[in-house]
Design an enzyme around this catalytic site. Structure first.
Site, mmCIF file in Angstrom:
data_model
loop_
_atom_site.group_PDB
_atom_site.id
_atom_site.type_symbol
_atom_site.label_atom_id
_atom_site.label_comp_id
_atom_site.label_asym_id
_atom_site.label_seq_id
_atom_site.Cartn_x
_atom_site.Cartn_y
_atom_site.Cartn_z
ATOM 1 N N LYS A 64 29.553 48.935 43.684
ATOM 2 C CA LYS A 64 28.767 47.763 43.289
ATOM 3 C C LYS A 64 27.357 48.101 42.789
ATOM 4 O O LYS A 64 27.173 48.527 41.653
ATOM 5 C CB LYS A 64 28.733 46.745 44.439
ATOM 6 C CG LYS A 64 30.135 46.186 44.803
ATOM 7 C CD LYS A 64 30.072 45.157 45.907
ATOM 8 C CE LYS A 64 31.439 44.833 46.460
ATOM 9 N NZ LYS A 64 32.179 43.846 45.651
ATOM 10 N N TYR B 109 37.645 44.418 54.535
ATOM 11 C CA TYR B 109 38.306 44.742 53.273
ATOM 12 C C TYR B 109 37.652 46.002 52.712
ATOM 13 O O TYR B 109 36.423 46.065 52.597
ATOM 14 C CB TYR B 109 38.167 43.586 52.284
ATOM 15 C CG TYR B 109 38.785 43.841 50.927
ATOM 16 C CD1 TYR B 109 37.989 44.092 49.806
ATOM 17 C CD2 TYR B 109 40.161 43.836 50.751
ATOM 18 C CE1 TYR B 109 38.549 44.321 48.558
ATOM 19 C CE2 TYR B 109 40.734 44.068 49.504
ATOM 20 C CZ TYR B 109 39.920 44.311 48.407
ATOM 21 O OH TYR B 109 40.475 44.548 47.183
ATOM 22 N N ASP C 257 31.772 51.829 55.352
ATOM 23 C CA ASP C 257 32.046 51.325 54.012
ATOM 24 C C ASP C 257 30.872 50.420 53.620
ATOM 25 O O ASP C 257 30.812 49.253 54.010
ATOM 26 C CB ASP C 257 33.368 50.559 54.002
ATOM 27 C CG ASP C 257 33.632 49.932 52.639
ATOM 28 O OD1 ASP C 257 34.700 49.295 52.474
ATOM 29 O OD2 ASP C 257 32.773 50.054 51.744
HETATM 30 P P1 KE4 Z 1 36.204 47.610 44.345
HETATM 31 O O1 KE4 Z 1 37.427 48.486 44.276
HETATM 32 O O2 KE4 Z 1 36.532 46.141 44.118
HETATM 33 O O3 KE4 Z 1 35.060 48.108 43.445
HETATM 34 O O4 KE4 Z 1 35.598 47.724 45.834
HETATM 35 C C1 KE4 Z 1 36.455 47.461 46.911
HETATM 36 C C2 KE4 Z 1 35.618 47.113 48.117
HETATM 37 C C3 KE4 Z 1 35.432 48.073 49.091
HETATM 38 N N1 KE4 Z 1 34.684 47.816 50.195
HETATM 39 C C4 KE4 Z 1 34.096 46.613 50.370
HETATM 40 C C5 KE4 Z 1 33.280 46.379 51.593
HETATM 41 C C6 KE4 Z 1 34.251 45.594 49.394
HETATM 42 O O5 KE4 Z 1 33.670 44.388 49.590
HETATM 43 C C7 KE4 Z 1 35.023 45.840 48.248
HETATM 44 C C8 KE4 Z 1 35.253 44.789 47.181
HETATM 45 N N2 KE4 Z 1 34.624 43.528 47.400
HETATM 46 C C9 KE4 Z 1 35.283 42.400 46.808
HETATM 47 C C10 KE4 Z 1 34.562 41.107 47.209
HETATM 48 N N3 KE4 Z 1 34.372 40.951 48.585
HETATM 49 C C11 KE4 Z 1 35.346 42.535 45.321
HETATM 50 C C12 KE4 Z 1 35.670 41.272 44.559
HETATM 51 C C13 KE4 Z 1 37.077 41.264 44.049
HETATM 52 O O6 KE4 Z 1 37.966 41.806 44.744
HETATM 53 O O7 KE4 Z 1 37.266 40.703 42.959
#
Ligand code: KE4
Length: 423
Positions: A266, A143, A238
């Site tokens: 994060k 993801y 990533d």
């Molecule tokens: P954000 O757009 O949510 O800040 O980041 C996206 C993203 C990109 N790359 C990786 C490896 C990620 O894990 C994420 C977002 N992680 C999720 C949880 N696994 C965020 C939680 C959510 O979607 O509410």
């Protein structure tokens, strides 16, 4: 009489789709309603109904120092007193960029954005602009945020909710995303043999955290590096989850493989909305205004988020990562042992301060094997642990996160809760 959380969730569903602002928080796959949080500090959170929770989600990764770290709080408040956002350059964004480069030397130049999705979306646009190629290759279950091309066989909430295909993403866009199973170098080589001249980049979570935790097999990341170099595609790590967590220098430091571009999020915001992408100077020079690949953001590099990030990374540079990894490993192994003693099939994957307990007997090395997990069993485990005061990820396709705020007493409390679970 409904609890305050139940009443809030009923209200929330009237204004917010599914009652949440991010799908996985809705707890749909674990068979209960979410609890609403009033405050958090250290390893703990308190619900609006006054329940104290020992937290192993830590805002999905940002809170590696623990919630509401006093120094991070003070830095953000001090910055806020001078204004929240200028829409003009400020010293802190230069300082944070330089600190990121010091910690991750492969990021010779960086661009700040406001989320992990913005970082990955921009890095892929840069790869396409730099190589003049259209296709990207990602891995089943990884993801990278919710930009169109990433929602093909995505993990996290897409896997959690079993969302079919990519509604809203037109086929011509989805068809530009090639797939391979995680840890399957032969499949990647086959994609390169078939499409090599059209592949702009390979984007990967170098430690996969969105199908549950999956560590790269020995040689896998180095193999990707060699294939990308051979075919002229960019390798994008990533590191939104693994950055500053797999090691201070991220997975690229842990495994000794340097990508062409890295995306972060994060942790670098210390809880404030920050993302970042960066890499080789020669590639980053293609980003506007120094080059033709456009990307912009109103709040990019804002002084408050930069101050929180600077204080967070500054503290992390002095933290004992080996100690946290050892404590997390011992804890996760004992937790798995407690569940196995209850007759459960448990596969434990743990790396640094991340772990996932999979309710399966199949070793989990990719999305397909992650999907052998018993989600109903995980849901029951989640609900009981939350009842006993321990907050785990509301999905078996996510990770548990420890932090430098988790004490031995905290970990013992979680083990005691697990001993009470009935499955
Ligand atoms: P954000 O757009 O949510 O800040 O980041 C996206 C993203 C990109 N790359 C990786 C490896 C990620 O894990 C994420 C977002 N992680 C999720 C949880 N696994 C965020 C939680 C959510 O979607 O509410």
């Amino acid at each position: 009489m409904p609890s305050k959380s139940e009443a809030l969730f009923a209200r929330a569903q009237n204004i917010l789709p599914g009652g949440v602002n991010s799908p996985v928080r809705a707890c749909k796959s674990v068979g209960c309603e979410p609890v609403f949080i009033e405050r958090a500090r250290g390893s703990r959170m308190w619900t609006v109904d006054g329940q104290e929770l020992l937290d192993f989600v830590m805002s999905w990764g940002p809170m590696l120092l623990g919630h509401a770290d006093p120094a991070v709080e003070a830095a953000a408040v001090a910055a806020l007193k001078h204004g929240a956002s200028f829409g003009a350059p400020c010293p802190a964004e230069v300082e944070l960029g330089e600190l990121i480069r010091t910690i991750m030397p492969g990021m010779e130049m960086v661009r700040m954005v406001s989320s992990g999705t913005e970082a990955t979306m921009s890095a892929v646009r840069l790869a396409r602009g730099y190589t003049n190629r259209a296709k990207i290759l990602k891995f089943d279950g990884c993801y990278h945020g919710h930009s169109d091309g990433f929602l093909v066989a995505a993990g996290s909430g897409v896997a959690t909710l079993s969302i079919p295909g990519t509604p809203g993403v037109p086929d011509p866009i989805a068809n530009l995303t090639l797939l391979a199973p995680y840890n399957d170098l032969a499949a990647v080589e086959a994609q390169f043999k078939a499409h090599g001249a059209d592949i702009a980049c390979v984007i990967i979570e170098p430690v996969a955290g969105n199908v549950g935790l999956i560590e790269p097999a020995a040689g896998f990341l180095a193999g990707l590096r060699a294939l990308c170099t051979q075919y002229g595609a960019l390798l994008i790590f990533d590191e939104v989850i693994s950055g500053f967590r797999a090691a201070l220098g991220g997975a690229q430091a842990r495994y000794g493989v340097t990508p062409d571009l890295t995306t972060l999020g994060k942790i670098i915001g210390g809880g404030f909305p920050v993302g970042c992408y960066g890499g080789k100077r020669e590639i980053m020079a293609h980003i506007a205004p120094s080059g033709p690949v456009y990307q912009a953001g109103t709040l990019s590099g804002n002084p408050v988020a930069m101050a929180a990030g600077l204080e967070t990374l500054g503290q992390l540079a002095k933290c004992d990562y080996a100690g946290l990894e050892a404590r997390t490993k011992a804890f996760a192994e004992e937790l798995a042992g407690i569940l196995r003693a209850k007759g459960q099939d448990i596969v434990l994957n743990q790396t640094a301060s991340l772990f996932t307990l999979f309710f399966t007997k199949t070793p989990v090395t990719d999305y397909a094997t992650s999907k052998t997990q018993d989600s109903a069993k995980y849901g029951s485990f989640y609900r009981q642990m939350r009842e006993f005061g321990v907050n785990l990820a509301p999905s078996g396709y996510e990770c548990a996160f420890t932090s430098f705020a988790h004490t031995e007493a905290d970990l013992e409390l979680a083990l005691a809760a697990a001993r009470k679970v009935q499955l």
